[in-house]
Design an enzyme around this catalytic site. Structure first.
Site, PDB file in Angstrom:
ATOM      1  N   HIS A 283       0.783  -1.153  -0.303  1.00  0.00           N
ATOM      2  CA  HIS A 283      -0.013   0.064   0.238  1.00  0.00           C
ATOM      3  C   HIS A 283       1.255   1.449  -0.195  1.00  0.00           C
ATOM      4  O   HIS A 283       0.567   1.982   0.744  1.00  0.00           O
ATOM      5  CB  HIS A 283      -1.003   0.289   1.158  1.00  0.00           C
ATOM      6  CG  HIS A 283      -1.920  -0.913   0.976  1.00  0.00           C
ATOM      7  ND1 HIS A 283      -2.921  -0.494   0.123  1.00  0.00           N
ATOM      8  CD2 HIS A 283      -2.641  -2.197   1.689  1.00  0.00           C
ATOM      9  CE1 HIS A 283      -3.852  -1.912   0.520  1.00  0.00           C
ATOM     10  NE2 HIS A 283      -3.077  -2.490   1.579  1.00  0.00           N
ATOM     11  N   ASP A 342      -0.531  -5.042   5.379  1.00  0.00           N
ATOM     12  CA  ASP A 342      -1.179  -6.324   5.345  1.00  0.00           C
ATOM     13  C   ASP A 342      -0.384  -6.163   3.461  1.00  0.00           C
ATOM     14  O   ASP A 342      -0.414  -5.842   3.106  1.00  0.00           O
ATOM     15  CB  ASP A 342      -2.421  -6.105   5.472  1.00  0.00           C
ATOM     16  CG  ASP A 342      -2.894  -4.251   5.345  1.00  0.00           C
ATOM     17  OD1 ASP A 342      -1.918  -3.498   5.070  1.00  0.00           O
ATOM     18  OD2 ASP A 342      -4.224  -4.184   4.646  1.00  0.00           O
ATOM     19  N   GLU A 343      -1.855  -7.167   3.186  1.00  0.00           N
ATOM     20  CA  GLU A 343      -2.286  -7.140   1.583  1.00  0.00           C
ATOM     21  C   GLU A 343      -1.113  -6.615   1.058  1.00  0.00           C
ATOM     22  O   GLU A 343      -0.755  -6.016  -0.082  1.00  0.00           O
ATOM     23  CB  GLU A 343      -3.075  -6.816   0.897  1.00  0.00           C
ATOM     24  CG  GLU A 343      -4.837  -6.673   1.879  1.00  0.00           C
ATOM     25  CD  GLU A 343      -5.234  -6.070   1.679  1.00  0.00           C
ATOM     26  OE1 GLU A 343      -7.158  -6.261   1.761  1.00  0.00           O
ATOM     27  OE2 GLU A 343      -6.125  -4.691   1.188  1.00  0.00           O
ATOM     28  N   VAL A 344       0.146  -7.384   1.324  1.00  0.00           N
ATOM     29  CA  VAL A 344       1.442  -7.154   0.431  1.00  0.00           C
ATOM     30  C   VAL A 344       1.393  -8.253  -0.805  1.00  0.00           C
ATOM     31  O   VAL A 344       0.920  -9.595  -1.177  1.00  0.00           O
ATOM     32  CB  VAL A 344       2.572  -7.541   1.116  1.00  0.00           C
ATOM     33  CG1 VAL A 344       3.897  -7.073   0.557  1.00  0.00           C
ATOM     34  CG2 VAL A 344       2.913  -6.154   2.067  1.00  0.00           C
TER      35      VAL A 344
END
Length: 758
Positions: A283, A342-344
């Protein structure tokens, strides 16, 4: 001891009670205290009422809050007999515990800490007239009910999150939010300051982060909001965050360090900690666009789901991250700092020669462990500064340190908080269902939040102590305005506040207390969501005529409607009595408060049709035939060309035990045995999508991937068997499937298993 006399506000005295005021009525407080004992009488605040306190007790902030609620007046040579006293009591050991004792002669507030005293003052605030939430003025008297309260919180972490990256929010809005949090005894404000779509905090060492990263051209979510504003003015993007630069229209903004330091001080005066989040290693597109070398491959682009992350295999990346967080820590004195993590999308790391070398050197087996390497190094840096790291629950995947704090959000990984707590890591519960407030609210939202199990059932009492509280998150991709944020926060925030504070929970009593708080929210200029209207379906049918008869959830609401396709306004016709419908029509309906606040707009379609004839079949057996598809599907139509992975007989239209793949589809088919002829309403609550068909008619279309959402429809059915089909999909993240029915406008109820045949 010191005293201060106070002039208080004029106007109508309005006390918050569940029922009509009596000598023993329970006050309508939210969150409800651990112990409340109503008594006879009341304390009357007059211009001569003094506030007594000891300067050594450290209650200056509570005194300032009382001074805000009760404006200063002329000092008296000595306190009058009737006073408000702030008293330190070392026997109250809870850090936020307090006691209140109100008699006809005195208001006594006791606490062991300044934070506890401030919570006591907020309880007094809720007992005061609504006028104290508006501009102060002189007054003659103000009454507080006689009672005794003993109170303390259940959980230490009682949080609200706001994503200011996707859409930006002014300091004035953050102050209003903090004030509301204080009123309802919430104590953590988590600000998501950076993401792919915007960098919102000034970093003096890297001015490019805000010079470039704080502004963007409109993206796909902005376009969605612009389309939606036609039917909902709250979806309009606020002009104050739009600029013209180099011939381009740009959206954005950022906070200076001084602005944030002032906000931190504002929050601290209300005993609320601001927890900053600078999300990395994923992100980070806004930062990488300004500094392309932060990634392994140079620059950032969108992958299948997420953007290119920063590279954990370059020392320059850690230098950048540490420089950023050094300035963040100078702004925010909070004990906790949120790293995100998160969400890598780790594919660029797997291709990088630098990362391959680092993984070999450090003995890392995969990219998940490489991410853990990054998180652990950043945690060591945080510790060197006397701070504690929080990460989203993905930090568990590659191995976690014993001291990291886990914020659980992935509902579809139910063992994540259990694993973390058993490992001795503190856990903050924040699952998408029901605590992602960007999910649209409906009639079930308050109950779902109120009944949320903060402590997972699998945990022993020993491990449960590591669950330190809960937090609701508001992600703002599709929240372009302050009014829209208010609508999504309130009143769900109140349900959460009681869930994480109160010792004894009673949802029916909470519902009775809630209407009084709607009036207070409106006095605070909060654009809250009005209670749901009921007694109808979205798609309605009639054979001769229908009657639209709505029981208002609050007596002060005015119902207004249109039949020409336009949206209801404060000048639209009033629905003051039952409306008889004899011809097909589309009605748009909304409730309004006396001040013009509009609730949800309901579109009611009325269609005239004949009763559907039943079918004649041979021998039937109880239950429905079911087909299971273990596949990720965007909508229920995606099951049509597929072969099922398994087939079975289900007792009803519910997901049976044992069906728990991350993504799946279910098709139920058979018959529904209607016991008597009539107009039937069906209510389909699903997460993600579902479609109900009876006979040849699509009764409810609630398709697509979305959070828990209920839709409804009607059908005219004759007694007997009717073909029944229900298609349902789950896209991952936790499922909900609930089908209810009612007849002739009755209350929704579960469908008996005996109705289903195949």
């Amino acid at each position: 001891m010191r005293y201060i006399s106070r002039l208080v506000l004029t106007g109508m005295v309005l006390l918050l009670f569940v029922h009509v005021r009596s000598q023993t009525a329970a006050p309508a407080l939210i969150p409800y205290p651990a112990s409340v004992t109503p008594a006879k009488g009341e304390f009357i605040i007059t211009p001569g009422t003094g506030i007594v306190y000891d300067t050594k007790d450290g209650f200056d902030l509570s005194l300032a809050e009382l001074s805000r609620l009760i404006p200063s007046g002329k000092s008296l040579p000595r306190p009058s007999a009737k006073v408000i006293e702030l008293q330190k009591d070392a026997a109250i050991t809870s850090p936020e515990g307090y006691q209140v004792n109100i008699t006809e002669q005195k208001v006594l507030l006791k606490a062991g800490t300044p934070a506890g005293m401030f919570r006591a003052v907020q309880t007094i605030r809720q007992l005061m007239p609504l006028s104290i939430e508006k501009n102060p003025a002189t007054f003659q008297s103000m009454k507080l009910p006689a009672l005794t309260i003993i109170d303390e919180p259940t959980y230490a972490w009682r949080g609200i999150h706001l994503d200011v990256s996707r859409h930006f929010f002014a300091i004035s809005y953050l102050e209003k939010l903090i004030d509301a949090m204080a009123l309802y005894k919430l104590n953590k404000l988590h600000l998501h300051l950076t993401d792919d779509q915007g960098w919102r905090i000034e970093i003096k060492k890297y001015p490019q982060l805000t010079e470039q990263g704080a502004w963007r051209t409109f993206d796909k979510n902005d376009s969605f909001c612009i389309r939606q504003q036609k039917d909902n003015p709250d979806m309009a993007i606020e002009p104050k965050h739009i600029i013209q630069r180099n011939g381009k229209t740009l959206y954005g903004g950022f906070y200076t360090q001084q602005q944030m330091k002032d906000l931190v001080k504002f929050a601290a005066a209300r005993y609320i900690d601001i927890i900053p989040e600078v999300d990395m290693p994923g992100h980070m597109m806004a930062a990488i666009h300004a500094f392309p070398d932060l990634s392994c491959e140079g620059g950032s682009k969108w992958g299948e789901l997420f953007s290119t992350p920063i590279c954990p295999c370059k020392e320059s990346t850690f230098e950048f991250a540490q420089n950023v967080f050094t300035e963040i820590m100078e702004i925010f004195p909070s004990e906790y700092i949120h790293l995100g993590a998160d969400e890598v999308d780790r594919r660029s790391w797997e291709k990088s020669e630098l990362c391959k070398e680092l993984m070999q050197k450090e003995g890392l087996k995969n990219s998940a462990e490489l991410q853990s390497y990054f998180v652990k190094r950043m945690e060591q840096f945080f510790h060197s500064k006397g701070r504690k790291l929080i990460g989203w629950d993905e930090i568990l995947e590659g191995g976690i340190s014993a001291t990291a704090n886990v914020m659980y959000w992935r509902s579809w990984v139910p063992d994540a908080p259990v694993t973390a707590a058993r490992n001795g890591n503190n856990v903050i519960m924040s699952p998408g269902n029901p605590l992602y407030f960007d999910n649209l609210p409906d009639a079930h939202s308050l109950s779902n939040i109120y009944h949320f199990n903060v402590v997972p059932e699998k945990l022993s009492a020993k491990d449960a102590k590591f669950i330190i509280g809960a937090q609701a998150n508001l992600w703002t991709e599709r929240v372009p305005s302050e009014n829209r944020a208010d609508y999504l926060y309130f009143p769900r925030m109140l349900s959460l506040a009681e869930r994480v504070w109160s010792k004894e929970l009673d949802f029916a009593a909470f519902q009775q207390r809630l209407p009084a708080h709607y009036n207070r929210l409106e006095a605070m200029r909060i654009h809250y969501r009005l209670p749901d209207l009921g007694g109808f379906a979205e798609n309605n049918v009639f054979t001769d005529q229908a009657v639209l008869d709505i029981k208002k959830p609050m007596p002060n609401l005015v119902l207004r409607y249109t039949t020409n396709g336009t949206l209801p306004t404060v000048t639209s016709p009033v629905l003051g009595k039952p409306l008889t419908i004899k011809q097909p029509v589309t009605i748009k309906l909304a409730a309004f408060t006396a001040n013009g606040l509009r609730g949800d707009i309901y579109t009611l379609n009325y269609k005239k049709e004949k009763y559907l004839e039943p079918v004649t079949v041979g021998k039937t057996t109880n239950g429905l035939q079911a087909k299971l598809y273990k596949k990720y599907l965007l909508n229920t139509k995606g099951m049509k060309p597929l072969q099922p992975d398994s087939q079975f007989v289900a007792a009803n239209a519910a997901v049976p035990a044992g069906v728990g793949a991350p993504s799946f589809g279910l098709q139920y088919s058979g018959y529904i045995d209607i016991p008597e002829t009539g107009i039937y309403s069906f209510y389909l609550l699903v997460d993600d999508g579902g479609v109900l068909t009876i006979g040849d008619k699509e009764v409810v279309d609630n398709d697509g991937q979305h959070a828990p959402l209920e839709k409804s429809g009607q059908i005219a059915l004759k007694k007997g068997l009717h073909p029944f089909r229900l298609n349902f999909i789950e896209g991952g993240g936790g499922f909900t499937l609930q089908l209810k029915y009612s007849k002739s406008g009755g209350s929704p109820m579960s469908i008996p298993d005996s109705f289903f045949k195949h």
